[in-house]
Scaffold this motif. Structure first.
Motif, PDB file in Angstrom:
ATOM      1  N   ARG A   1      75.682 -78.800 -17.040  1.00 29.21           N
ATOM      2  CA  ARG A   1      76.632 -79.801 -17.526  1.00 29.21           C
ATOM      3  C   ARG A   1      76.076 -80.317 -18.846  1.00 29.21           C
ATOM      4  O   ARG A   1      75.012 -80.921 -18.862  1.00 29.21           O
ATOM      5  CB  ARG A   1      76.751 -80.941 -16.520  1.00 29.21           C
TER       6      ARG A   1
ATOM      7  N   CYS B   1      77.089 -82.204 -22.770  1.00 27.33           N
ATOM      8  CA  CYS B   1      78.033 -82.989 -23.554  1.00 27.33           C
ATOM      9  C   CYS B   1      78.714 -82.080 -24.578  1.00 27.33           C
ATOM     10  O   CYS B   1      78.056 -81.257 -25.226  1.00 27.33           O
ATOM     11  CB  CYS B   1      77.282 -84.123 -24.258  1.00 27.33           C
ATOM     12  N   ARG B   2      80.017 -82.249 -24.733  1.00 22.40           N
ATOM     13  CA  ARG B   2      80.761 -81.426 -25.691  1.00 22.40           C
ATOM     14  C   ARG B   2      80.412 -81.779 -27.134  1.00 22.40           C
ATOM     15  O   ARG B   2      80.499 -80.943 -28.015  1.00 22.40           O
ATOM     16  CB  ARG B   2      82.257 -81.599 -25.481  1.00 22.40           C
ATOM     17  N   ARG B   3      80.006 -83.024 -27.364  1.00 21.89           N
ATOM     18  CA  ARG B   3      79.722 -83.465 -28.730  1.00 21.89           C
ATOM     19  C   ARG B   3      78.312 -83.079 -29.174  1.00 21.89           C
ATOM     20  O   ARG B   3      78.122 -82.532 -30.248  1.00 21.89           O
ATOM     21  CB  ARG B   3      79.902 -84.976 -28.854  1.00 21.89           C
ATOM     22  N   CYS B   4      77.290 -83.363 -28.333  1.00 20.72           N
ATOM     23  CA  CYS B   4      75.900 -83.164 -28.785  1.00 20.72           C
ATOM     24  C   CYS B   4      75.116 -82.137 -27.971  1.00 20.72           C
ATOM     25  O   CYS B   4      73.943 -81.899 -28.245  1.00 20.72           O
ATOM     26  CB  CYS B   4      75.160 -84.499 -28.794  1.00 20.72           C
TER      27      CYS B   4
ATOM     28  N   TYR C   1      73.706 -83.565 -18.778  1.00 18.94           N
ATOM     29  CA  TYR C   1      73.985 -84.799 -18.043  1.00 18.94           C
ATOM     30  C   TYR C   1      74.148 -84.497 -16.560  1.00 18.94           C
ATOM     31  O   TYR C   1      74.360 -83.351 -16.167  1.00 18.94           O
ATOM     32  CB  TYR C   1      75.211 -85.516 -18.598  1.00 18.94           C
TER      33      TYR C   1
ATOM     34  N   ASP D   1      77.230 -89.058 -14.135  1.00 19.92           N
ATOM     35  CA  ASP D   1      77.313 -89.691 -15.449  1.00 19.92           C
ATOM     36  C   ASP D   1      78.751 -89.674 -15.973  1.00 19.92           C
ATOM     37  O   ASP D   1      79.461 -88.677 -15.826  1.00 19.92           O
ATOM     38  CB  ASP D   1      76.408 -88.979 -16.460  1.00 19.92           C
TER      39      ASP D   1
ATOM     40  N   CYS E   1      77.728 -89.848 -22.186  1.00 17.46           N
ATOM     41  CA  CYS E   1      76.513 -89.163 -22.630  1.00 17.46           C
ATOM     42  C   CYS E   1      75.432 -90.181 -22.966  1.00 17.46           C
ATOM     43  O   CYS E   1      75.692 -91.172 -23.650  1.00 17.46           O
ATOM     44  CB  CYS E   1      76.828 -88.297 -23.849  1.00 17.46           C
TER      45      CYS E   1
ATOM     46  N   CYS F   1      74.667 -89.569 -27.132  1.00 11.65           N
ATOM     47  CA  CYS F   1      75.608 -89.961 -28.189  1.00 11.65           C
ATOM     48  C   CYS F   1      76.677 -90.943 -27.722  1.00 11.65           C
ATOM     49  O   CYS F   1      77.431 -91.468 -28.532  1.00 11.65           O
ATOM     50  CB  CYS F   1      76.269 -88.721 -28.787  1.00 11.65           C
TER      51      CYS F   1
ATOM     52  N   LEU G   1      82.300 -88.208 -20.960  1.00 10.33           N
ATOM     53  CA  LEU G   1      82.063 -86.875 -20.425  1.00 10.33           C
ATOM     54  C   LEU G   1      83.256 -86.415 -19.590  1.00 10.33           C
ATOM     55  O   LEU G   1      83.965 -87.234 -19.019  1.00 10.33           O
ATOM     56  CB  LEU G   1      80.789 -86.869 -19.572  1.00 10.33           C
TER      57      LEU G   1
END
Length: 108
Positions: A80, A82-85, A89, A93, A96, A99, A103
């Motif tokens: 799992r 994070c799509r951004r950084c 996770y 959760d 994130c 950042c 999520l």
């Protein structure tokens, strides 16, 4: 010969009595209290990381966060991230830790 025995005894007294007393410290803010608080902080971080791990889908053992394969059975553990950084996770959760991005929530 007697001098050698006295030197050895003196070193033994220093090693087993004086050094532990010096390490123990005297009064507020001395060494062991700092070490104890550092140890406590490390223990809390370890517990936090263990809580945020996942269970292996194959054997059910606890797997640390970010691990790709279960160390107990070798099964692949879905990562799992994070799509951004791309930070890993845990299953509980919602945001994130790196950042702050929301999520993706899994449907159960």
């Amino acid at each position: 010969m007697t001098t050698l025995i006295l030197v050895v005894l003196s070193l033994a007294v220093i090693a087993f009595v004086a050094v532990p007393l010096l390490r123990r410290g005297h009064g507020e803010g001395s060494g062991p209290r700092v070490a104890a608080s550092t140890d406590d902080a490390i223990e809390k971080e370890v517990l936090r990381l263990r809580k945020h791990g996942d269970d292996c889908p194959n054997c059910g053992k606890r797997v640390m966060q970010g691990v790709k394969y279960c160390p107990a059975c070798g099964a692949k553990v879905s990562a799992r991230v994070c799509r951004r950084c791309n930070a890993p996770y845990g299953s509980g959760d919602r945001f994130c830790r790196q950042c702050g991005a929301p999520l993706a929530q899994e449907s159960k």
